[in-house]
Design an enzyme around this catalytic site. Structure first.
Site, mmCIF file in Angstrom:
data_model
loop_
_atom_site.group_PDB
_atom_site.id
_atom_site.type_symbol
_atom_site.label_atom_id
_atom_site.label_comp_id
_atom_site.label_asym_id
_atom_site.label_seq_id
_atom_site.Cartn_x
_atom_site.Cartn_y
_atom_site.Cartn_z
ATOM 1 N N PRO A 115 47.283 56.918 46.466
ATOM 2 C CG PRO A 115 46.227 54.755 47.666
ATOM 3 C CD PRO A 115 46.907 56.158 47.834
ATOM 4 C CB THR A 117 44.060 50.807 44.418
ATOM 5 O OG1 THR A 117 45.599 51.522 45.366
ATOM 6 C CG2 THR A 117 45.015 50.285 43.037
ATOM 7 C CB CYS A 247 48.725 46.017 49.688
ATOM 8 S SG CYS A 247 48.179 46.674 51.120
ATOM 9 C CD GLU A 339 51.278 44.789 46.024
ATOM 10 O OE1 GLU A 339 50.433 44.435 46.400
ATOM 11 O OE2 GLU A 339 52.228 44.994 44.836
ATOM 12 C CG LEU A 418 48.066 47.826 55.983
ATOM 13 C CD1 LEU A 418 46.918 48.795 55.114
ATOM 14 C CD2 LEU A 418 47.182 46.545 56.408
#
Length: 483
Positions: A115, A117, A247, A339, A418
């Site tokens: 990703p 992030t 997240c 989110e 996750l």
């Protein structure tokens, strides 16, 4: 249609990964462990961790460089701590009473989407369990973090070469984008998708076995029995950590009316900015300019930058870590309850605990289903009530939900992925660990014959079988003898 240049780049990387991985098949456990430790140390070293954190922040503009540094160090140490002493070569399970023995073998070449992030910690902490299980991995970088991904894999490859391991065990494609990712996913033996929901959907549509991460939107309940000050500090820290890009960052909090004033006061003392209704509307318009979609230019920015974009004057601009929105009256599908990937926390109040549980359920049904929820309470019964009702893989108690990805103060496994179970559209219910990166060969040997007792197994239905015309004669005679 994938362009020929991308096809060549992907298939060359996979070919080299297969050749490198074939060399590891016969490695003994001590050789595997030494390689893993070498890579972990190289990425844990202060100079490398700081350099990669700075590069990540400079390239992406996401998060906070100090937090990115801390993330890498903590997660590398945590991964190594949990991998240490684990048997991943040869027999990993032995059940002599059943005559069963399981032998671990690699899955082969893994395709992993990294990703934007926290790209460096994500790559390193995916790599370590993959190397521990004698696999090779090829990363496809998010275009926004391509330079960081390349530099991180270079650090890993140097560590591999220094201990005589094939550097091609870990690679990063020099091309990025959807075409490259889809081509790589189709060519690999397993796909690990960490990123947005689009990446995860493409992974499962690739035709290759896949594990993916779920969408986060951690929603927390604070009841009147808890340590309100500790809860406020914990939640604010998680919501603002690395500018809310995890997240697992707290996104929404329900606070019981009787302690709401104390909770807000502690948020203010701990460098949160509690927005008025007008300021909440300003943040809404800045973060979701079309009313639904997050502004990509504000994702992962500091609270000060978001406040500036929203036209809000902060009382402590150099210290404010998180903007706290007024969420009372918002519908479950409101964008402020989704989110946020920013240091923004939505605060709501409630009168009855059962109402809070229902509201959490409704929010997560709309966004974040399967990922996580949390509670701050002194009541075990309320923990059970929330855990029984909410469709999530994780219920975090009296801690920040940032512990989801691993912590030394809980038993949650350290991970870079996750998953959220079928609730969140993923194939794993919980944290992805090294166990997802092995194939198991089961050796089965004869044991003394086992006998199934019909009267025990069928229970009350066994007696009824005497009057059932479809009961066979042998079973009828047996039942007549024992009943």
């Amino acid at each position: 249609m994938t362009t020929p240049s991308i096809q060549r780049a992907v298939h060359d990387a996979v070919r080299r990964a297969r050749a490198a991985q074939a060399l590891t098949e016969a490695w003994p456990q001590d050789r595997v462990d030494d390689v893993v430790a070498a890579v972990a140390w190289r990425c844990y070293r202060e100079d490398n961790a700081r350099r990669l954190a700075t590069l990540s922040h400079t390239e992406t503009g996401l998060g906070d460089p100090e937090h990115l540094y801390e993330l890498q160090r903590k997660r590398v140490l945590g991964q190594l701590f949990e991998l240490h002493g684990q048997t991943t070569v040869g027999t990993v399970e032995d059940h002599p009473d059943l005559g069963l023995r399981k032998i671990a073998k690699p899955v082969g070449v893994i395709a992993a989407a990294s990703p934007a992030t926290a790209p460096s910690p994500g790559i390193v902490c995916n790599t370590l369990p993959m190397l521990k299980t004698r696999n090779a991995v090829v990363f496809t970088p998010n275009p926004r973090a391509r330079a960081t991904a390349m530099e991180t894999t270079d650090v890993i490859r140097e560590a591999l070469a220094d201990v005589g391991a094939p550097a091609d065990l870990v690679q990063c494609l020099d091309v990025s984008g959807r075409e490259a990712a889809e081509e790589l996913m189709a060519a690999a033996d397993l796909v690990v998708a960490v990123g947005g929901p689009g990446t995860v959907r493409r992974a499962y549509a690739s035709g290759t076995p896949a594990v993916g991460a779920g969408v986060g939107n951690s929603t927390v309940v604070v009841d009147e029995t808890c340590d309100v000050i500790a809860a406020a500090r914990s939640i604010l820290t998680g919501a603002g950590y690395n500018n809310g890009t995890s997240c697992s960052s707290e996104s929404n909090v329900f606070v019981q009316h009787s302690v709401a004033s104390e909770f807000r006061a502690e948020l203010l003392r701990s460098h949160g900015h509690v927005c008025t209704q007008d300021e909440t509307e300003r943040v809404r318009k800045a973060l979701w300019p079309d009313g639904r979609t997050l502004d990509r230019d504000l994702i992962g920015r500091s609270a000060g930058a978001i406040a500036l974009a929203a036209g809000i004057t902060l009382t402590a601009p150099g210290k404010t870590t998180t903007l706290v929105l007024d969420g009372d009256g918002e519908a479950p599908d409101s964008p402020v309850l989704n989110e946020k990937l920013a240091p923004v926390l939505t605060l709501l109040t409630y009168d009855h605990f059962e109402t809070a549980v229902e509201r959490v359920h409704d929010i997560l049904e709309n966004c974040g289903r399967g990922h996580s929820a949390g509670i701050h309470t002194r009541s075990p019964e309320r923990v059970d009530q929330l855990a029984d009702r909410i469709p999530t893989c994780r219920i975090v108690v009296n801690q920040s939900t940032m512990t989801n990805s691993g912590s030394f103060t809980s038993g949650v496994p350290f991970t870079a992925t996750l998953s959220s179970g079928t609730w969140g559209g993923t194939s794993v219910s919980g944290n992805v660990t090294w166990r997802s990166y092995v194939n198991l060969t089961t050796v089965t040997c004869p044991i003394a014959e086992r006998h199934a007792d019909e009267t025990l197994l069928f229970g009350r239905h066994a007696a009824a079988a005497l009057d059932d015309p479809y009961t066979d004669r042998a079973l009828r005679r047996h039942l007549e003898n024992v009943l």
